[in-house]
Design a protein around this motif. Structure first.
Motif, PDB file in Angstrom:
ATOM      1  N   ARG A 169       0.876  -1.177  -0.048  1.00 12.90           N
ATOM      2  CA  ARG A 169       0.031  -0.043  -0.138  1.00 12.90           C
ATOM      3  C   ARG A 169       0.836   1.210   0.119  1.00 12.90           C
ATOM      4  NH1 ARG A 169      -3.561   1.690   5.241  1.00 12.90           N
ATOM      5  NH2 ARG A 169      -3.822   3.555   4.734  1.00 12.90           N
ATOM      6  N   ALA A 170       0.700   2.257  -1.085  1.00  7.64           N
ATOM      7  CA  ALA A 170       1.491   3.410  -1.156  1.00  7.64           C
ATOM      8  C   ALA A 170       0.966   4.384  -0.043  1.00  7.64           C
ATOM      9  CB  ALA A 170       1.605   3.672  -2.588  1.00  7.64           C
ATOM     10  N   PHE A 171       1.976   5.400   0.374  1.00  8.28           N
ATOM     11  CA  PHE A 171       1.204   6.325   0.894  1.00  8.28           C
ATOM     12  C   PHE A 171       0.060   7.181   0.174  1.00  8.28           C
ATOM     13  CE2 PHE A 171       5.552   7.028   2.780  1.00  8.28           C
ATOM     14  CZ  PHE A 171       4.935   6.538   4.214  1.00  8.28           C
ATOM     15  N   ASP A 172      -0.209   7.114  -1.156  1.00  8.31           N
ATOM     16  CA  ASP A 172      -1.323   7.742  -1.680  1.00  8.31           C
ATOM     17  C   ASP A 172      -2.569   6.868  -1.564  1.00  8.31           C
ATOM     18  OD1 ASP A 172      -0.898   5.890  -3.619  1.00  8.31           O
ATOM     19  OD2 ASP A 172      -0.518   7.451  -5.088  1.00  8.31           O
ATOM     20  N   GLY A 173      -2.404   5.487  -0.934  1.00  8.87           N
ATOM     21  CA  GLY A 173      -3.603   4.697  -0.700  1.00  8.87           C
ATOM     22  C   GLY A 173      -3.485   3.585  -1.856  1.00  8.87           C
ATOM     23  N   SER A 174      -2.842   3.701  -2.939  1.00  4.59           N
ATOM     24  CA  SER A 174      -2.949   2.853  -4.105  1.00  4.59           C
ATOM     25  C   SER A 174      -2.263   1.500  -3.542  1.00  4.59           C
ATOM     26  CB  SER A 174      -2.259   3.438  -5.163  1.00  4.59           C
ATOM     27  OG  SER A 174      -0.929   3.587  -5.071  1.00  4.59           O
ATOM     28  N   LEU A 175      -2.849   0.537  -4.197  1.00  2.00           N
ATOM     29  CA  LEU A 175      -2.494  -0.741  -3.746  1.00  2.00           C
ATOM     30  C   LEU A 175      -1.770  -1.706  -5.029  1.00  2.00           C
ATOM     31  CD1 LEU A 175      -5.654  -1.969  -2.164  1.00  2.00           C
ATOM     32  CD2 LEU A 175      -3.533  -1.264  -0.919  1.00  2.00           C
ATOM     33  N   PHE A 176      -0.756  -2.487  -4.580  1.00  2.00           N
ATOM     34  CA  PHE A 176      -0.022  -3.165  -5.701  1.00  2.00           C
ATOM     35  C   PHE A 176       0.124  -4.570  -5.234  1.00  2.00           C
ATOM     36  CE2 PHE A 176       1.339   1.100  -5.678  1.00  2.00           C
ATOM     37  CZ  PHE A 176       1.303   1.520  -7.082  1.00  2.00           C
ATOM     38  N   ALA A 177       0.139  -5.779  -5.973  1.00  2.00           N
ATOM     39  CA  ALA A 177       0.106  -7.086  -5.780  1.00  2.00           C
ATOM     40  C   ALA A 177       1.516  -7.927  -6.797  1.00  2.00           C
ATOM     41  CB  ALA A 177      -1.091  -7.873  -5.666  1.00  2.00           C
ATOM     42  N   ILE A 178       2.315  -8.292  -6.295  1.00  2.00           N
ATOM     43  CA  ILE A 178       3.314  -9.027  -7.068  1.00  2.00           C
ATOM     44  C   ILE A 178       3.460 -10.372  -6.627  1.00  2.00           C
ATOM     45  CG2 ILE A 178       4.211  -6.675  -8.124  1.00  2.00           C
ATOM     46  CD1 ILE A 178       6.784  -7.347  -5.873  1.00  2.00           C
ATOM     47  N   GLY A 179       4.356 -11.240  -7.237  1.00  2.00           N
ATOM     48  CA  GLY A 179       4.473 -12.452  -6.833  1.00  2.00           C
ATOM     49  C   GLY A 179       5.716 -12.150  -5.909  1.00  2.00           C
ATOM     50  N   ASN A 180       5.709 -13.070  -4.760  1.00  2.00           N
ATOM     51  CA  ASN A 180       6.660 -12.684  -3.333  1.00  2.00           C
ATOM     52  C   ASN A 180       7.814 -13.582  -3.803  1.00  2.00           C
ATOM     53  OD1 ASN A 180       7.015 -11.637  -0.777  1.00  2.00           O
ATOM     54  ND2 ASN A 180       6.867 -13.632   0.027  1.00  2.00           N
ATOM     55  N   HIS A 181       8.228 -14.314  -4.954  1.00  2.00           N
ATOM     56  CA  HIS A 181       9.206 -15.072  -5.176  1.00  2.00           C
ATOM     57  C   HIS A 181      10.400 -14.135  -5.588  1.00  2.00           C
ATOM     58  CE1 HIS A 181      11.829 -17.852  -7.412  1.00  2.00           C
ATOM     59  NE2 HIS A 181      11.912 -18.479  -6.362  1.00  2.00           N
ATOM     60  N   ASP A 182      11.616 -14.050  -4.992  1.00  2.00           N
ATOM     61  CA  ASP A 182      12.700 -13.341  -5.731  1.00  2.00           C
ATOM     62  C   ASP A 182      13.410 -14.388  -6.694  1.00  2.00           C
ATOM     63  OD1 ASP A 182      15.171 -12.001  -6.090  1.00  2.00           O
ATOM     64  OD2 ASP A 182      15.776 -11.648  -4.156  1.00  2.00           O
ATOM     65  N   PRO A 183      13.397 -13.953  -8.012  1.00  2.00           N
ATOM     66  CA  PRO A 183      13.957 -14.812  -8.762  1.00  2.00           C
ATOM     67  C   PRO A 183      15.605 -14.829  -8.923  1.00  2.00           C
ATOM     68  CG  PRO A 183      13.267 -12.806  -9.955  1.00  2.00           C
ATOM     69  CD  PRO A 183      12.705 -12.848  -8.749  1.00  2.00           C
ATOM     70  N   PHE A 184      16.084 -13.799  -8.127  1.00  2.00           N
ATOM     71  CA  PHE A 184      17.544 -13.987  -8.078  1.00  2.00           C
ATOM     72  C   PHE A 184      18.300 -14.847  -6.891  1.00  2.00           C
ATOM     73  CE2 PHE A 184      16.683 -10.152 -10.404  1.00  2.00           C
ATOM     74  CZ  PHE A 184      17.559 -10.139 -11.395  1.00  2.00           C
ATOM     75  N   SER A 185      17.540 -14.940  -5.875  1.00  2.00           N
ATOM     76  CA  SER A 185      17.771 -15.544  -4.451  1.00  2.00           C
ATOM     77  C   SER A 185      17.024 -16.657  -4.496  1.00  2.00           C
ATOM     78  CB  SER A 185      17.647 -14.718  -3.081  1.00  2.00           C
ATOM     79  OG  SER A 185      16.417 -14.568  -2.933  1.00  2.00           O
ATOM     80  N   GLY A 186      15.996 -16.805  -5.113  1.00  2.00           N
ATOM     81  CA  GLY A 186      15.097 -18.052  -4.885  1.00  2.00           C
ATOM     82  C   GLY A 186      14.292 -18.048  -3.777  1.00  2.00           C
ATOM     83  N   ALA A 187      14.400 -17.063  -2.818  1.00  2.00           N
ATOM     84  CA  ALA A 187      13.648 -17.087  -1.537  1.00  2.00           C
ATOM     85  C   ALA A 187      12.231 -16.184  -1.917  1.00  2.00           C
ATOM     86  CB  ALA A 187      14.408 -16.233  -0.547  1.00  2.00           C
ATOM     87  N   HIS A 188      11.392 -16.661  -0.949  1.00  2.00           N
ATOM     88  CA  HIS A 188      10.019 -15.863  -0.977  1.00  2.00           C
ATOM     89  C   HIS A 188      10.143 -14.670   0.080  1.00  2.00           C
ATOM     90  CE1 HIS A 188       8.933 -19.410  -2.940  1.00  2.00           C
ATOM     91  NE2 HIS A 188       7.829 -18.725  -3.623  1.00  2.00           N
ATOM     92  N   VAL A 189      10.793 -13.218  -0.543  1.00  2.00           N
ATOM     93  CA  VAL A 189      10.838 -12.339   0.469  1.00  2.00           C
ATOM     94  C   VAL A 189      10.791 -11.110  -0.075  1.00  2.00           C
ATOM     95  CG1 VAL A 189      12.870 -13.802   1.529  1.00  2.00           C
ATOM     96  CG2 VAL A 189      13.383 -12.221  -0.514  1.00  2.00           C
ATOM     97  N   LEU A 190       9.973 -10.781  -1.353  1.00  2.00           N
ATOM     98  CA  LEU A 190       9.946  -9.527  -1.766  1.00  2.00           C
ATOM     99  C   LEU A 190       8.886  -8.658  -1.103  1.00  2.00           C
ATOM    100  CD1 LEU A 190       9.788 -10.376  -5.663  1.00  2.00           C
ATOM    101  CD2 LEU A 190      11.508  -9.404  -4.092  1.00  2.00           C
ATOM    102  N   SER A 191       7.974  -9.457  -0.174  1.00  2.00           N
ATOM    103  CA  SER A 191       6.960  -8.555   0.767  1.00  2.00           C
ATOM    104  C   SER A 191       7.769  -7.824   1.720  1.00  2.00           C
ATOM    105  CB  SER A 191       5.815  -9.507   1.330  1.00  2.00           C
ATOM    106  OG  SER A 191       6.631 -10.589   1.965  1.00  2.00           O
ATOM    107  N   ARG A 192       9.123  -8.373   2.227  1.00  2.00           N
ATOM    108  CA  ARG A 192       9.858  -7.811   3.170  1.00  2.00           C
ATOM    109  C   ARG A 192      10.926  -6.876   2.533  1.00  2.00           C
ATOM    110  NH1 ARG A 192      11.235 -12.615   7.496  1.00  2.00           N
ATOM    111  NH2 ARG A 192       9.114 -13.310   7.444  1.00  2.00           N
ATOM    112  N   GLY A 193      10.691  -6.556   1.293  1.00  2.00           N
ATOM    113  CA  GLY A 193      11.878  -5.491   0.702  1.00  2.00           C
ATOM    114  C   GLY A 193      11.404  -3.986   0.903  1.00  2.00           C
ATOM    115  N   ILE A 194      12.397  -3.249   0.710  1.00  2.00           N
ATOM    116  CA  ILE A 194      12.148  -1.696   0.694  1.00  2.00           C
ATOM    117  C   ILE A 194      11.717  -1.254  -0.332  1.00  2.00           C
ATOM    118  CG2 ILE A 194      13.713   0.477   0.962  1.00  2.00           C
ATOM    119  CD1 ILE A 194      16.045  -1.621   1.933  1.00  2.00           C
TER     120      ILE A 194
END
Length: 117
Positions: A41-66
């Protein structure tokens, strides 16, 4: 009728959380069927949904990204190796040959829903 409109009309929507559960500029992960989805959720209220799988590391971590912006585009940087992904297109801005899936997202009442064709 446009193809995009037809696609959204045939989309199966799955409730995942309350809108208030998503904090601005923070990610959350939801398991929808057998897929891990990273929700933002962005500061302006807009929402985004992407796959959580990081293709570079192989881990499911994108939701923990910056979360931030690059050239005005909303992005998330992987917490593993810091590759940056567009929240609107899923494309890796550091390596355009790589992308993660994006999903339609909406709010119905106070419930966030993720869509699948």
């Amino acid at each position: 009728m446009t193809a995009l409109r037809e696609d959204l009309e045939t989309t199966r929507w799955t409730p995942v959380c309350s809108y208030a559960d998503l904090l601005p500029e923070r990610g959350a992960c939801a398991l929808v069927g057998d897929r891990q989805i990273a929700l933002f959720r962005a500061f302006d209220g807009s929402l985004f949904a992407i796959g959580n799988h990081d293709p570079f590391s192989g881990a499911h971590v994108l939701s923990r990204g910056i979360v931030g912006t690059r050239a005005g585009e909303p992005v998330v940087a992987s917490p593993m190796h810091k590759q940056v992904f567009s929240l609107t297109t899923g494309m890796c801005l550091d390596d355009p040959a790589v992308a993660v899936p994006t999903y339609p997202i909406r709010v119905t009442g106070e419930t966030v829903e993720v869509g699948f064709p």
